[in-house]
Write a protein that holds these residues in place. Structure first.
Motif, PDB file in Angstrom:
ATOM      1  N   LEU A 186      66.955  31.845  71.440  1.00 37.02           N
ATOM      2  CA  LEU A 186      67.445  33.123  70.948  1.00 37.02           C
ATOM      3  C   LEU A 186      68.612  32.884  70.004  1.00 37.02           C
ATOM      4  CD1 LEU A 186      67.379  35.068  74.352  1.00 37.02           C
ATOM      5  CD2 LEU A 186      65.493  34.574  72.771  1.00 37.02           C
ATOM      6  N   GLY A 187      68.351  33.048  68.709  1.00 36.56           N
ATOM      7  CA  GLY A 187      69.363  32.814  67.693  1.00 36.56           C
ATOM      8  C   GLY A 187      68.955  31.700  66.738  1.00 36.56           C
ATOM      9  N   TRP A 195      63.747  33.225  68.184  1.00 40.50           N
ATOM     10  CA  TRP A 195      63.829  34.690  68.075  1.00 40.50           C
ATOM     11  C   TRP A 195      65.080  35.083  67.304  1.00 40.50           C
ATOM     12  CZ3 TRP A 195      67.771  37.911  69.889  1.00 40.50           C
ATOM     13  CH2 TRP A 195      67.521  39.289  69.747  1.00 40.50           C
ATOM     14  N   ASN A 244      66.721  38.595  64.514  1.00 41.67           N
ATOM     15  CA  ASN A 244      66.534  40.000  64.110  1.00 41.67           C
ATOM     16  C   ASN A 244      66.609  40.219  62.605  1.00 41.67           C
ATOM     17  OD1 ASN A 244      69.234  39.614  63.700  1.00 41.67           O
ATOM     18  ND2 ASN A 244      69.937  41.129  65.187  1.00 41.67           N
ATOM     19  N   LEU A 266      61.058  40.193  70.798  1.00 41.38           N
ATOM     20  CA  LEU A 266      61.592  39.494  71.966  1.00 41.38           C
ATOM     21  C   LEU A 266      60.529  39.311  73.043  1.00 41.38           C
ATOM     22  CD1 LEU A 266      64.084  38.198  73.241  1.00 41.38           C
ATOM     23  CD2 LEU A 266      64.697  40.449  74.155  1.00 41.38           C
ATOM     24  N   PHE A 312      70.010  30.606  74.978  1.00 44.80           N
ATOM     25  CA  PHE A 312      70.825  31.531  74.191  1.00 44.80           C
ATOM     26  C   PHE A 312      71.690  30.726  73.216  1.00 44.80           C
ATOM     27  CE2 PHE A 312      69.720  34.143  77.746  1.00 44.80           C
ATOM     28  CZ  PHE A 312      69.873  35.470  77.361  1.00 44.80           C
ATOM     29  N   VAL A 332      73.334  32.622  70.508  1.00 44.00           N
ATOM     30  CA  VAL A 332      73.784  33.763  69.718  1.00 44.00           C
ATOM     31  C   VAL A 332      75.311  33.813  69.747  1.00 44.00           C
ATOM     32  CG1 VAL A 332      71.679  35.097  70.088  1.00 44.00           C
ATOM     33  CG2 VAL A 332      73.578  35.322  71.712  1.00 44.00           C
ATOM     34  N   THR A 341      76.362  38.206  73.018  1.00 40.32           N
ATOM     35  CA  THR A 341      75.683  37.555  74.152  1.00 40.32           C
ATOM     36  C   THR A 341      75.313  38.564  75.233  1.00 40.32           C
ATOM     37  OG1 THR A 341      76.760  35.424  73.763  1.00 40.32           O
ATOM     38  CG2 THR A 341      75.912  35.837  75.979  1.00 40.32           C
ATOM     39  N   VAL A 351      72.330  40.830  74.093  1.00 43.24           N
ATOM     40  CA  VAL A 351      71.051  40.115  74.098  1.00 43.24           C
ATOM     41  C   VAL A 351      70.615  39.818  75.535  1.00 43.24           C
ATOM     42  CG1 VAL A 351      69.857  38.020  73.360  1.00 43.24           C
ATOM     43  CG2 VAL A 351      71.444  39.155  71.801  1.00 43.24           C
ATOM     44  N   GLN A 375      68.921  42.782  76.957  1.00 39.99           N
ATOM     45  CA  GLN A 375      67.567  42.928  76.411  1.00 39.99           C
ATOM     46  C   GLN A 375      66.603  41.945  77.069  1.00 39.99           C
ATOM     47  OE1 GLN A 375      68.341  42.291  72.239  1.00 39.99           O
ATOM     48  NE2 GLN A 375      68.969  44.407  71.871  1.00 39.99           N
TER      49      GLN A 375
END
Length: 340
Positions: free
Chosen positions: A9-10, A32, A34, A67, A79, A81, A86, A89, A92
């Motif tokens: 993620l990031g 992942w 955005n 996601l 993670f 991010v 943090t 996310v 989520q």
């Protein structure tokens, strides 16, 4: 280790570099993010030119803005991010996950306001039935060097040694090696607080000072990082390891470090708002300085370098005046730990 499926993620510089390490080890990786244009670039051109202009990624590395797609059937979630998002996310992820996974993070910071470490945030936001004990991946590592498979040694820290060993096996290969540690507090505080000292080291360089000053701020910076970390419950030995002095050296001496570059610009007289606008990436040391300053006040810990950098960033004090003020403070014993 048999092939694992990992969601990262990031898709920033470090997330991208770690995706390549895992892909080199034969694992299935999904990044992942955005920003649709960035995700499309990774999938179709196999590049991430915002961070690496000349690097072509293996076409097995996939990316998505969805996601649910990223988390589908994964064995582990990493993670990477920025600290400030943090918690968002993590919420989520908790709403999206449908099975238990290994949860890791490779970010370095402390949450503004709460002063919490990132593993604490993940523990709070992701229910125990969906995750392992959190594993922290941290240490002396520039993404710019890892992405070209330069030799890198870092730490996997967790309260659960089995989870740490799983992550150690996940990442370790001929150029990337992990050591395990159970001192999560020490590893996380070292990774977060060294960014502050890197800003100061960069400022000294920007003002024209040499190696003597560089050595001094790294050594005394490590002392105050250790003081605060131990007060928070860390093992002091952690600060003499990879995630402590190792990470402080690599971040406090290199142009690859955005924190060092930010400090260098401050030392040359640039305004902070211009530095942040030109950097194009999060400068974690800026927000961490405020958190560390507040923690030092709360826990009554002597942190003169952090206080000096705080006065520059948040009180508008002249950089040279603030840094040199640490030279005229109270004369102390080198191994003195607590304030009088």
């Amino acid at each position: 280790m048999e092939k694992q499926r990992i969601a990262i993620l990031g898709p920033g510089s470090w997330g991208t570099a770690l995706s390549q390490v895992l892909n080199d080890n034969g694992h299935e990786v999904c990044l992942w993010g955005n920003i649709p244009e960035q995700i499309e670039e990774i999938n179709h051109r196999h590049t991430n030119t915002r961070y690496f202009k000349d690097i072509v990624l293996d076409d097995a590395i996939k990316a998505t803005t969805d996601l649910e797609e990223a988390l589908d059937g994964v064995d582990a979630v990493l993670f990477v991010v920025p600290t400030k998002v943090t918690r968002l996310v993590a919420k989520q992820v908790a709403q999206t996950l449908k099975h238990k996974v290994i949860v890791m993070h490779a970010s370095k910071g402390l949450e503004p306001g709460t002063h919490e470490r990132l593993s604490t945030i993940l523990e709070e936001e992701i229910p125990e039935n969906l995750r392992s004990e959190i594993v922290v991946v941290s240490g002396p590592s520039h993404a710019e060097e890892t992405i070209v498979r330069d030799l890198t040694l870092i730490t996997a820290a967790s309260k659960d040694e089995a989870a740490a060993k799983y992550v150690q096996g996940l990442f370790s290969n001929r150029y990337f090696r992990l050591y395990t540690n159970t001192d999560v507090i020490g590893v996380e505080t070292a990774g977060a607080l060294k960014n502050i000292i890197a800003v100061g080291a960069g400022a000294l360089h920007g003002m024209g000072y040499g190696d003597n000053a560089k050595a001094a701020i790294i050594a005394r910076g490590l002392a105050e990082i250790t003081r605060l970390g131990v007060k928070m419950g860390a093992n002091p030995l952690t600060y003499s390891g990879l995630s402590g002095v190792g990470d402080l050296i690599v971040t406090g001496t290199s142009v690859h470090s955005r924190n060092w570059r930010a400090g260098d610009a401050l030392g040359r007289g640039e305004k902070l708002e211009d530095i942040e606008a030109n950097m194009g990436m999060v400068i974690e040391g800026i927000s961490t300085t405020k958190v560390a300053y507040e923690l030092a006040q709360e826990l009554d810990v002597y942190m003169p370098i952090t206080q000096a950098i705080y006065s520059v960033i948040y009180e508008g004090k002249d950089t040279k005046e603030a840094i040199l003020s640490t030279m005229t403070g109270e004369l102390r014993h080198e191994n003195e730990w607590e304030k009088d």
